[in-house]
Design an enzyme around this catalytic site. Structure first.
Site, PDB file in Angstrom:
ATOM      1  N   LYS A 100      31.380  25.778  48.395  1.00 31.37           N
ATOM      2  CA  LYS A 100      32.496  26.727  48.523  1.00 31.37           C
ATOM      3  C   LYS A 100      32.777  27.035  49.992  1.00 31.37           C
ATOM      4  CE  LYS A 100      31.467  28.764  44.016  1.00 31.37           C
ATOM      5  NZ  LYS A 100      30.843  29.827  43.222  1.00 31.37           N
ATOM      6  N   GLN A 144      27.619  35.327  43.672  1.00 30.50           N
ATOM      7  CA  GLN A 144      27.259  34.112  42.940  1.00 30.50           C
ATOM      8  C   GLN A 144      26.388  34.465  41.728  1.00 30.50           C
ATOM      9  OE1 GLN A 144      28.511  31.119  43.546  1.00 30.50           O
ATOM     10  NE2 GLN A 144      27.318  30.035  42.018  1.00 30.50           N
ATOM     11  N   ASP A 167      36.873  35.987  41.911  1.00 31.13           N
ATOM     12  CA  ASP A 167      36.350  35.322  40.721  1.00 31.13           C
ATOM     13  C   ASP A 167      37.167  35.650  39.471  1.00 31.13           C
ATOM     14  OD1 ASP A 167      34.155  33.572  40.853  1.00 31.13           O
ATOM     15  OD2 ASP A 167      32.783  35.215  41.327  1.00 31.13           O
TER      16      ASP A 167
HETATM   17  N1  GUN Z   1      28.107  30.564  39.047  1.00 29.82           N
HETATM   18  C1  GUN Z   1      28.578  29.443  38.439  1.00 29.82           C
HETATM   19  N2  GUN Z   1      29.919  29.429  38.471  1.00 29.82           N
HETATM   20  C2  GUN Z   1      30.304  30.549  39.110  1.00 29.82           C
HETATM   21  C3  GUN Z   1      31.569  31.086  39.453  1.00 29.82           C
HETATM   22  O1  GUN Z   1      32.639  30.523  39.172  1.00 29.82           O
HETATM   23  N3  GUN Z   1      31.554  32.273  40.119  1.00 29.82           N
HETATM   24  C4  GUN Z   1      30.403  32.924  40.413  1.00 29.82           C
HETATM   25  N4  GUN Z   1      30.494  34.093  41.053  1.00 29.82           N
HETATM   26  N5  GUN Z   1      29.203  32.447  40.104  1.00 29.82           N
HETATM   27  C5  GUN Z   1      29.165  31.273  39.464  1.00 29.82           C
END
Ligand code: GUN
Length: 345
Positions: A100, A144, A167
């Site tokens: 990311k 996350q 998110d």
């Molecule tokens: N863990 C796995 N996928 C995601 C996501 O799309 N957002 C977040 N915050 N954590 C994740």
């Protein structure tokens, strides 16, 4: 979108094309169809599915985001800034966060990672959210997931102010999504939607199976696909069947065999096998499973679909890796820009 339009006009000229043939017509036009991803070179007479390249489509989306970021900044606005909070030492989470951050830098979005040990208390994490919510240098916040068991994820997701919720996991964003109102759409669901729309896969009146009912993935995907195409946030007008861990395998097969589109987000390697899929169906694999290959001794990333078998039957298939994953990162950055530009809230 242009490719989709050409696709439909070409199939309209040849109404007798079977679904499999129609996918092939699309594959000639769409640059995100990756022939190199196929284990065998595809000939015109091959009966295997079009293999979608999420890597290529993500590159295109990231290019669009980068251009929008540059234009936003050229008007004197602040560069969007994404703050990622990473708790503990889950290796997969560290990989996702790295991806990311790397992609953010590539499109001109600045970012930082706040690392905290796995024994951080919920109170400390909530205090951090209060500070980040107030910090005017931070445009978007992402915590996350998963978080350690002693922390309630829902409480943390709701502690991120709606205005910074990249998110789309805040209860207000989820609520608005369920009411067909504009909202920040969770990146994975948004990625699946974008893949469907940009490749011209028809959803109107079609049968869709979503295998997996998680609140962050299966549920938002189902919401997008079954809802009304004429509502404030347009949906796919499909008939959606949601299956889950208690759906007996023989029942799952009955549903998937009727499906025009099968979307799998169950976290079970090879859940979907060739015999479960209708000829010419579109199969979108959202699974992320790390398995140990006893032959090579290496850890491998695999999806939820028996790719080699299903591609012989399906008309369109997304691989793992290189399918939904890269598109999810791209859609997260698109969300970050939407948030920075205050396009929704
Ligand atoms: N863990 C796995 N996928 C995601 C996501 O799309 N957002 C977040 N915050 N954590 C994740």
């Amino acid at each position: 979108m242009a490719a989709a339009a050409v696709f439909f006009s070409s199939s309209a000229l040849r109404p007798g094309l079977a679904p499999l043939r129609r996918w092939r017509a699309l594959s000639l036009l769409a640059p995100w169809v990756d022939y190199s991803a196929s284990s065998s070179p595809r000939s015109a007479s091959s009966d295997e599915a079009t293999i979608f390249s999420g890597t290529k489509l993500a590159k295109q989306v990231l290019k669009e985001v980068q251009s929008d970021v540059e234009s936003w900044i050229s008007f004197g606005n602040k560069r969007p800034h994404l703050t990622v909070v990473l708790v503990g030492d889950n290796p997969a989470s560290h990989i996702y966060v790295r991806n990311k951050i790397k992609a953010a830098a590539a499109v001109g979005i600045s970012s930082e990672v706040i690392l905290r040990p796995k024994d951080i208390s919920q109170e400390e994490l909530l205090d951090m959210m209060v500070k980040l919510n107030k910090d005017s240098t931070v445009s978007g916040i992402l915590v996350q997931l998963p978080l350690p068991d002693h922390i309630d994820e829902r409480t943390v997701c709701n502690a991120i102010t709606l205005e910074k919720d990249v998110d789309g996991f805040h209860i207000m964003n989820i609520g608005r999504l369920c009411l067909d109102q504009p909202s920040i759409i969770p990146a994975t669901a948004s990625a699946v939607w974008e893949i469907i729309k940009r490749t011209g896969i028809q959803t109107f009146g079609k049968n869709v199976v979503v295998a997996g009912r998680s609140k962050n993935v299966g549920m938002p995907i189902s919401m997008l696909l079954h809802t009304d195409g004429e509502h404030e946030r347009p949906g796919g007008d499909a008939t959606v069947t949601i299956t889950h861990r208690y759906t007996p395998k023989e029942q799952l097969k009955i549903h998937t065999q009727l499906a025009d589109i099968v979307i799998v987000a169950a976290g079970i390697p090879k859940l979907i096998t060739g015999d479960m899929v209708k000829e010419g169906a579109a199969v979108i694999d959202v699974g992320i499973n790390y398995i140990h290959n006893t032959l090579s001794g290496k850890t491998e990333l695999v999806g939820d679909v028996d790719f080699e078998e299903v591609k012989k039957k399906a008309g369109f298939i997304t691989p793992v890796p290189g399918g939904v994953g890269p598109m999810t990162v791209a859609m997260l950055l698109k969300n970050t820009l939407i948030i920075a530009k205050k396009l929704i809230y």
